[in-house]
Design a protein around this motif. Structure first.
Motif, PDB file in Angstrom:
ATOM      1  N   ARG A 237     -31.336  63.318  -8.752  1.00 54.29           N
ATOM      2  CA  ARG A 237     -31.240  64.778  -8.704  1.00 54.29           C
ATOM      3  C   ARG A 237     -31.470  65.293  -7.271  1.00 54.29           C
ATOM      4  O   ARG A 237     -30.746  66.140  -6.775  1.00 54.29           O
ATOM      5  CB  ARG A 237     -32.285  65.399  -9.645  1.00 54.29           C
ATOM      6  CG  ARG A 237     -32.066  66.897  -9.701  1.00 54.29           C
ATOM      7  CD  ARG A 237     -33.220  67.822  -9.974  1.00 54.29           C
ATOM      8  NE  ARG A 237     -34.325  67.454 -10.772  1.00 54.29           N
ATOM      9  CZ  ARG A 237     -34.763  68.172 -11.804  1.00 54.29           C
ATOM     10  NH1 ARG A 237     -34.099  69.231 -12.186  1.00 54.29           N
ATOM     11  NH2 ARG A 237     -35.860  67.823 -12.415  1.00 54.29           N
ATOM     12  N   LYS A 238     -32.493  64.721  -6.608  1.00 55.77           N
ATOM     13  CA  LYS A 238     -32.780  65.150  -5.227  1.00 55.77           C
ATOM     14  C   LYS A 238     -31.616  64.808  -4.310  1.00 55.77           C
ATOM     15  O   LYS A 238     -31.286  65.575  -3.395  1.00 55.77           O
ATOM     16  CB  LYS A 238     -34.068  64.488  -4.737  1.00 55.77           C
ATOM     17  CG  LYS A 238     -35.296  65.185  -5.279  1.00 55.77           C
ATOM     18  CD  LYS A 238     -36.578  64.616  -4.715  1.00 55.77           C
ATOM     19  CE  LYS A 238     -37.750  65.165  -5.518  1.00 55.77           C
ATOM     20  NZ  LYS A 238     -38.760  64.181  -5.810  1.00 55.77           N
ATOM     21  N   GLU A 241     -29.236  67.567  -4.847  1.00 57.01           N
ATOM     22  CA  GLU A 241     -29.748  68.854  -4.361  1.00 57.01           C
ATOM     23  C   GLU A 241     -29.844  68.897  -2.835  1.00 57.01           C
ATOM     24  O   GLU A 241     -29.804  69.979  -2.246  1.00 57.01           O
ATOM     25  CB  GLU A 241     -31.115  69.141  -4.988  1.00 57.01           C
ATOM     26  CG  GLU A 241     -30.992  69.566  -6.436  1.00 57.01           C
ATOM     27  CD  GLU A 241     -32.334  69.776  -7.119  1.00 57.01           C
ATOM     28  OE1 GLU A 241     -32.367  70.473  -8.146  1.00 57.01           O
ATOM     29  OE2 GLU A 241     -33.350  69.224  -6.632  1.00 57.01           O
ATOM     30  N   ASN A 245     -25.886  73.311  -3.082  1.00 50.06           N
ATOM     31  CA  ASN A 245     -26.766  74.365  -3.582  1.00 50.06           C
ATOM     32  C   ASN A 245     -26.304  74.787  -4.985  1.00 50.06           C
ATOM     33  O   ASN A 245     -25.749  75.865  -5.176  1.00 50.06           O
ATOM     34  CB  ASN A 245     -26.733  75.539  -2.594  1.00 50.06           C
ATOM     35  CG  ASN A 245     -27.794  76.558  -2.921  1.00 50.06           C
ATOM     36  OD1 ASN A 245     -28.758  76.254  -3.624  1.00 50.06           O
ATOM     37  ND2 ASN A 245     -27.608  77.775  -2.446  1.00 50.06           N
ATOM     38  N   VAL A 248     -29.302  71.817 -10.771  1.00 48.61           N
ATOM     39  CA  VAL A 248     -29.105  70.487 -11.380  1.00 48.61           C
ATOM     40  C   VAL A 248     -30.165  70.305 -12.466  1.00 48.61           C
ATOM     41  O   VAL A 248     -31.367  70.379 -12.185  1.00 48.61           O
ATOM     42  CB  VAL A 248     -29.252  69.358 -10.331  1.00 48.61           C
ATOM     43  CG1 VAL A 248     -28.929  68.013 -10.977  1.00 48.61           C
ATOM     44  CG2 VAL A 248     -28.355  69.596  -9.121  1.00 48.61           C
TER      45      VAL A 248
END
Ligand code: SF4
Length: 253
Positions: A237-238, A241, A245, A248
């Motif tokens: 996820r990071k 991200e 932008n 998530v």
């Protein structure tokens, strides 16, 4: 329309309370598929612990409409109908008259798609669908063909076409040994970046092995897929991200 299930009061297939219609027939074969009864585009006999039946029933437009309208009162402002599968867009010609009727009642329509369908099937549905949920599974050419049986160029062309007119929600199934590799993650993030302005939300899906009893009922081999850890989901996820932008979400099924 060839349908295996009309599921009422769905909460995970789009906004609000929805009725999800599962259409039978899919254009690819994901090894982790939890709906094996929806793979083939024809009715199939099953045997569940000695009880026999048939997966798949032909419905007329009127019959599906009547089923859907039973829950009209629950749809309110944002609820509605989601067409899933299988691959719903394979039955686009049959869906369009139905969707036109549903939308005349002010009810929203969502479609879940893997996008491995002829371009004309995407094109003809675009004017009538409020939300498209688009799977992003394997974006490396050889693996896409070898594992899913899908042509990555067809997928990418359809994605480009769809995002020219519609904003979409991306769904990423995170499956150990199939979709979680570094090269595939990078390819997915690159594609997401390309359409950043057209993507409303990304849903990362963790979990599989839900269709065990259905595989057994069809006398099919049960797929063995590896789970990924929660830490891995957070890391992935990071990674997304850090580059785009877009909200998530991690979803567990
Ligand atoms: S696209 Fe969906 S229905 Fe088709 S094989 Fe993959 S998981 Fe199963």
């Amino acid at each position: 329309m060839l349908i295996t299930n009309i599921q009422r009061f769905s909460l995970h297939d789009g906004p609000g309370i929805r009725t999800t219609v599962f259409l039978k027939g899919c254009s690819i074969r994901c090894p982790w598929c939890s709906n094996p009864e929806n793979l083939n585009g024809y009715p199939e006999k099953y045997n569940k612990n000695g009880i026999e039946g048939i997966y798949g029933k032909e419905y007329s437009c009127d019959e599906v409409y009547d089923e859907i309208m039973k829950d009209e009162v629950f749809y309110e402002d944002d609820g509605g109908v989601t067409f899933s599968g299988g691959e719903a867009l394979l039955q686009a010609d049959n869906l369009i008259p139905l969707i036109k009727r549903i939308r005349k009642k002010g009810i929203t329509v969502a479609v879940e798609t893997c996008l491995f369908v002829p371009q004309k099937n995407v094109e003809c549905m675009m004017p009538y669908v409020d939300f498209f949920y688009v799977d992003m599974k394997i974006l490396q050419e050889n693996q896409c063909l070898g594992i899913l049986g899908g042509d990555i160029h067809l997928y990418k062309d359809n994605l480009k076409l769809l995002t020219e007119q519609k904003q979409i929600i991306i769904r990423i199934p995170v499956i150990g040994g199939y979709t979680d590799g570094k090269n595939n993650r990078e390819a997915i993030i690159k594609e997401i970046k390309r359409y950043e302005n057209r993507i409303l939300k990304i849903e990362m899906i963790k979990g599989h092995n839900l269709g065990k009893s259905k595989y057994e009922s069809l006398n099919m081999e049960i797929p063995q897929c590896n789970d990924v850890s929660d830490d891995f989901m957070e890391q992935y996820r990071k990674e997304i991200e850090n580059v785009v932008n877009i909200p998530v979400l991690i979803c567990r099924i």
